[in-house]
Motif scaffolding. Sequence first.
Motif, PDB file in Angstrom:
ATOM      1  N   THR A 103      40.709  42.487  48.478  1.00 30.19           N
ATOM      2  CA  THR A 103      41.798  41.670  47.634  1.00 30.19           C
ATOM      3  C   THR A 103      41.589  42.748  46.517  1.00 30.19           C
ATOM      4  OG1 THR A 103      41.064  39.541  48.473  1.00 30.19           O
ATOM      5  CG2 THR A 103      41.690  39.309  46.608  1.00 30.19           C
ATOM      6  N   THR A 104      42.910  43.099  45.931  1.00 27.18           N
ATOM      7  CA  THR A 104      42.955  43.817  44.985  1.00 27.18           C
ATOM      8  C   THR A 104      44.313  43.308  44.032  1.00 27.18           C
ATOM      9  OG1 THR A 104      43.870  45.424  46.204  1.00 27.18           O
ATOM     10  CG2 THR A 104      44.335  46.518  43.679  1.00 27.18           C
ATOM     11  N   ILE A 105      43.289  43.033  42.538  1.00 27.65           N
ATOM     12  CA  ILE A 105      44.195  43.072  41.852  1.00 27.65           C
ATOM     13  C   ILE A 105      44.767  43.374  41.049  1.00 27.65           C
ATOM     14  CG2 ILE A 105      43.380  41.581  39.537  1.00 27.65           C
ATOM     15  CD1 ILE A 105      41.420  40.116  41.239  1.00 27.65           C
ATOM     16  N   HIS A 106      46.110  42.937  40.774  1.00 27.21           N
ATOM     17  CA  HIS A 106      46.598  44.733  39.916  1.00 27.21           C
ATOM     18  C   HIS A 106      46.918  43.735  38.579  1.00 27.21           C
ATOM     19  CE1 HIS A 106      47.779  46.528  43.687  1.00 27.21           C
ATOM     20  NE2 HIS A 106      47.364  45.015  44.559  1.00 27.21           N
ATOM     21  N   LYS A 107      46.138  44.175  37.848  1.00 26.88           N
ATOM     22  CA  LYS A 107      46.157  43.938  35.976  1.00 26.88           C
ATOM     23  C   LYS A 107      47.674  44.747  35.429  1.00 26.88           C
ATOM     24  CE  LYS A 107      42.724  44.501  33.930  1.00 26.88           C
ATOM     25  NZ  LYS A 107      41.229  44.648  33.460  1.00 26.88           N
ATOM     26  N   PHE A 108      47.983  43.578  34.448  1.00 23.44           N
ATOM     27  CA  PHE A 108      48.787  43.759  34.102  1.00 23.44           C
ATOM     28  C   PHE A 108      48.822  43.472  32.333  1.00 23.44           C
ATOM     29  CE2 PHE A 108      53.316  43.015  32.305  1.00 23.44           C
ATOM     30  CZ  PHE A 108      54.128  44.411  32.288  1.00 23.44           C
ATOM     31  N   SER A 109      49.633  43.564  31.674  1.00 24.19           N
ATOM     32  CA  SER A 109      49.918  42.963  30.195  1.00 24.19           C
ATOM     33  C   SER A 109      51.264  43.414  30.118  1.00 24.19           C
ATOM     34  CB  SER A 109      48.849  43.000  29.165  1.00 24.19           C
ATOM     35  OG  SER A 109      49.124  42.409  28.398  1.00 24.19           O
ATOM     36  N   VAL A 110      51.727  42.429  28.921  1.00 25.22           N
ATOM     37  CA  VAL A 110      52.922  42.256  28.177  1.00 25.22           C
ATOM     38  C   VAL A 110      52.816  43.303  27.475  1.00 25.22           C
ATOM     39  CG1 VAL A 110      54.907  40.852  29.048  1.00 25.22           C
ATOM     40  CG2 VAL A 110      53.130  40.027  27.034  1.00 25.22           C
ATOM     41  N   VAL A 111      51.581  43.140  27.126  1.00 24.03           N
ATOM     42  CA  VAL A 111      50.666  44.249  25.212  1.00 24.03           C
ATOM     43  C   VAL A 111      50.298  45.155  25.950  1.00 24.03           C
ATOM     44  CG1 VAL A 111      48.947  43.088  23.550  1.00 24.03           C
ATOM     45  CG2 VAL A 111      50.283  41.581  24.202  1.00 24.03           C
ATOM     46  N   PRO A 112      51.362  45.970  25.223  1.00 25.77           N
ATOM     47  CA  PRO A 112      50.437  47.366  25.687  1.00 25.77           C
ATOM     48  C   PRO A 112      49.424  48.072  25.259  1.00 25.77           C
ATOM     49  CG  PRO A 112      52.786  47.850  24.385  1.00 25.77           C
ATOM     50  CD  PRO A 112      51.989  46.328  24.654  1.00 25.77           C
ATOM     51  N   ALA A 113      48.852  47.481  24.315  1.00 25.29           N
ATOM     52  CA  ALA A 113      46.789  47.764  24.220  1.00 25.29           C
ATOM     53  C   ALA A 113      46.264  47.460  24.934  1.00 25.29           C
ATOM     54  CB  ALA A 113      46.152  47.141  22.864  1.00 25.29           C
ATOM     55  N   PHE A 114      46.908  46.038  26.200  1.00 26.49           N
ATOM     56  CA  PHE A 114      46.140  45.971  26.649  1.00 26.49           C
ATOM     57  C   PHE A 114      45.586  46.186  27.899  1.00 26.49           C
ATOM     58  CE2 PHE A 114      45.702  41.140  24.213  1.00 26.49           C
ATOM     59  CZ  PHE A 114      44.644  41.441  23.708  1.00 26.49           C
ATOM     60  N   ARG A 115      46.818  47.201  28.556  1.00 25.29           N
ATOM     61  CA  ARG A 115      47.158  47.556  30.249  1.00 25.29           C
ATOM     62  C   ARG A 115      46.070  49.703  29.675  1.00 25.29           C
ATOM     63  NH1 ARG A 115      52.963  48.880  28.695  1.00 25.29           N
ATOM     64  NH2 ARG A 115      53.844  46.760  27.714  1.00 25.29           N
ATOM     65  N   GLN A 116      45.191  49.344  28.805  1.00 19.32           N
ATOM     66  CA  GLN A 116      44.054  50.556  29.284  1.00 19.32           C
ATOM     67  C   GLN A 116      43.216  50.145  29.867  1.00 19.32           C
ATOM     68  OE1 GLN A 116      44.557  53.150  27.047  1.00 19.32           O
ATOM     69  NE2 GLN A 116      46.643  52.237  26.331  1.00 19.32           N
ATOM     70  N   GLY A 117      42.876  51.395  30.895  1.00 19.15           N
ATOM     71  CA  GLY A 117      41.140  51.404  31.680  1.00 19.15           C
ATOM     72  C   GLY A 117      42.182  51.301  33.451  1.00 19.15           C
ATOM     73  N   GLN A 118      41.440  50.952  33.599  1.00 20.01           N
ATOM     74  CA  GLN A 118      41.599  50.770  35.698  1.00 20.01           C
ATOM     75  C   GLN A 118      42.379  49.307  35.970  1.00 20.01           C
ATOM     76  OE1 GLN A 118      38.155  50.529  37.944  1.00 20.01           O
ATOM     77  NE2 GLN A 118      39.361  49.744  39.450  1.00 20.01           N
ATOM     78  N   THR A 119      43.261  49.418  36.187  1.00 21.27           N
ATOM     79  CA  THR A 119      44.848  48.655  36.846  1.00 21.27           C
ATOM     80  C   THR A 119      44.386  46.982  38.171  1.00 21.27           C
ATOM     81  OG1 THR A 119      45.849  49.880  37.158  1.00 21.27           O
ATOM     82  CG2 THR A 119      46.042  49.647  34.525  1.00 21.27           C
ATOM     83  N   GLN A 120      43.734  48.351  38.558  1.00 14.45           N
ATOM     84  CA  GLN A 120      43.071  47.473  40.269  1.00 14.45           C
ATOM     85  C   GLN A 120      41.948  47.841  40.177  1.00 14.45           C
ATOM     86  OE1 GLN A 120      45.530  50.865  41.756  1.00 14.45           O
ATOM     87  NE2 GLN A 120      46.728  49.340  42.135  1.00 14.45           N
ATOM     88  N   LEU A 121      41.100  46.233  40.758  1.00 12.00           N
ATOM     89  CA  LEU A 121      40.259  45.716  40.700  1.00 12.00           C
ATOM     90  C   LEU A 121      39.833  45.449  42.400  1.00 12.00           C
ATOM     91  CD1 LEU A 121      39.268  43.356  37.678  1.00 12.00           C
ATOM     92  CD2 LEU A 121      38.824  46.484  38.259  1.00 12.00           C
ATOM     93  N   TYR A 122      39.086  45.857  42.836  1.00 13.79           N
ATOM     94  CA  TYR A 122      38.942  45.861  44.694  1.00 13.79           C
ATOM     95  C   TYR A 122      37.729  44.746  44.861  1.00 13.79           C
ATOM     96  CZ  TYR A 122      41.662  50.102  44.328  1.00 13.79           C
ATOM     97  OH  TYR A 122      42.928  51.149  43.955  1.00 13.79           O
ATOM     98  N   SER A 123      38.208  44.122  45.756  1.00 12.06           N
ATOM     99  CA  SER A 123      37.301  43.222  46.255  1.00 12.06           C
ATOM    100  C   SER A 123      36.970  43.528  47.776  1.00 12.06           C
ATOM    101  CB  SER A 123      36.827  41.680  45.892  1.00 12.06           C
ATOM    102  OG  SER A 123      36.302  40.529  46.705  1.00 12.06           O
ATOM    103  N   LEU A 124      35.663  43.896  48.493  1.00 13.83           N
ATOM    104  CA  LEU A 124      35.807  43.806  50.259  1.00 13.83           C
ATOM    105  C   LEU A 124      35.311  42.817  50.807  1.00 13.83           C
ATOM    106  CD1 LEU A 124      36.482  46.210  52.311  1.00 13.83           C
ATOM    107  CD2 LEU A 124      34.139  46.778  51.860  1.00 13.83           C
ATOM    108  N   THR A 125      35.865  42.897  51.411  1.00 15.55           N
ATOM    109  CA  THR A 125      35.674  41.974  52.950  1.00 15.55           C
ATOM    110  C   THR A 125      35.250  42.071  53.873  1.00 15.55           C
ATOM    111  OG1 THR A 125      36.314  40.171  51.256  1.00 15.55           O
ATOM    112  CG2 THR A 125      35.700  39.191  53.549  1.00 15.55           C
ATOM    113  N   GLU A 126      33.766  41.828  55.171  1.00 12.56           N
ATOM    114  CA  GLU A 126      34.219  41.989  56.310  1.00 12.56           C
ATOM    115  C   GLU A 126      34.647  41.148  57.329  1.00 12.56           C
ATOM    116  OE1 GLU A 126      29.706  43.319  56.915  1.00 12.56           O
ATOM    117  OE2 GLU A 126      30.235  44.661  55.493  1.00 12.56           O
ATOM    118  N   LEU A 127      34.963  41.563  57.664  1.00  8.95           N
ATOM    119  CA  LEU A 127      35.817  40.430  59.100  1.00  8.95           C
ATOM    120  C   LEU A 127      35.568  40.719  60.983  1.00  8.95           C
ATOM    121  CD1 LEU A 127      39.478  40.867  57.206  1.00  8.95           C
ATOM    122  CD2 LEU A 127      37.601  38.857  56.792  1.00  8.95           C
TER     123      LEU A 127
END
Length: 136
Positions: A103-127
């Motif tokens: 599961t990947t959260i793709h971070k985005f903001s219309v405010v340029p100051a909030f677009r800093q740092g890692q923009t994709q956060l991952y969560s792994l699930t064993e299936l």
Amino acid sequence: MSTTPAAPPSKLPNLYQLHGHGLHVTYSLSGIDGKPHFTYQDAHQTLQFQGPDIRSVSTDIGTLVTVTIRMTIDTGSTTFSLMVPGVNLEFSSQAQIKTFGVTTIHKFSVVPAFRQGQTQLYSLTELSGTAAAVKF
């Protein structure tokens, strides 16, 4: 002259039914309508996808199948990607498999100051579950 019988053609799965940690995923390469189908079910929602809403990419470690499970206009999106491993069903119509989903959260903001740092956060699930060759 002796002849060796030809090996039967490899039978590949077209239906994957997997579960783990409260998540249930069903992926079929082609349904009755000839389109791929993907069902994503967690504790909060059940989502159905078909055709072009399902994206797949072949890699050296398997096929990565991705669907968008949440989309917002101003804060980004969330995708779920299933790693589909290679499976040979030469002597059976079904096999047990273990794999994972991301599961990947793709971070985005219309405010340029909030677009800093890692923009994709991952969560792994064993299936785990089955890969099967079925007729639709």
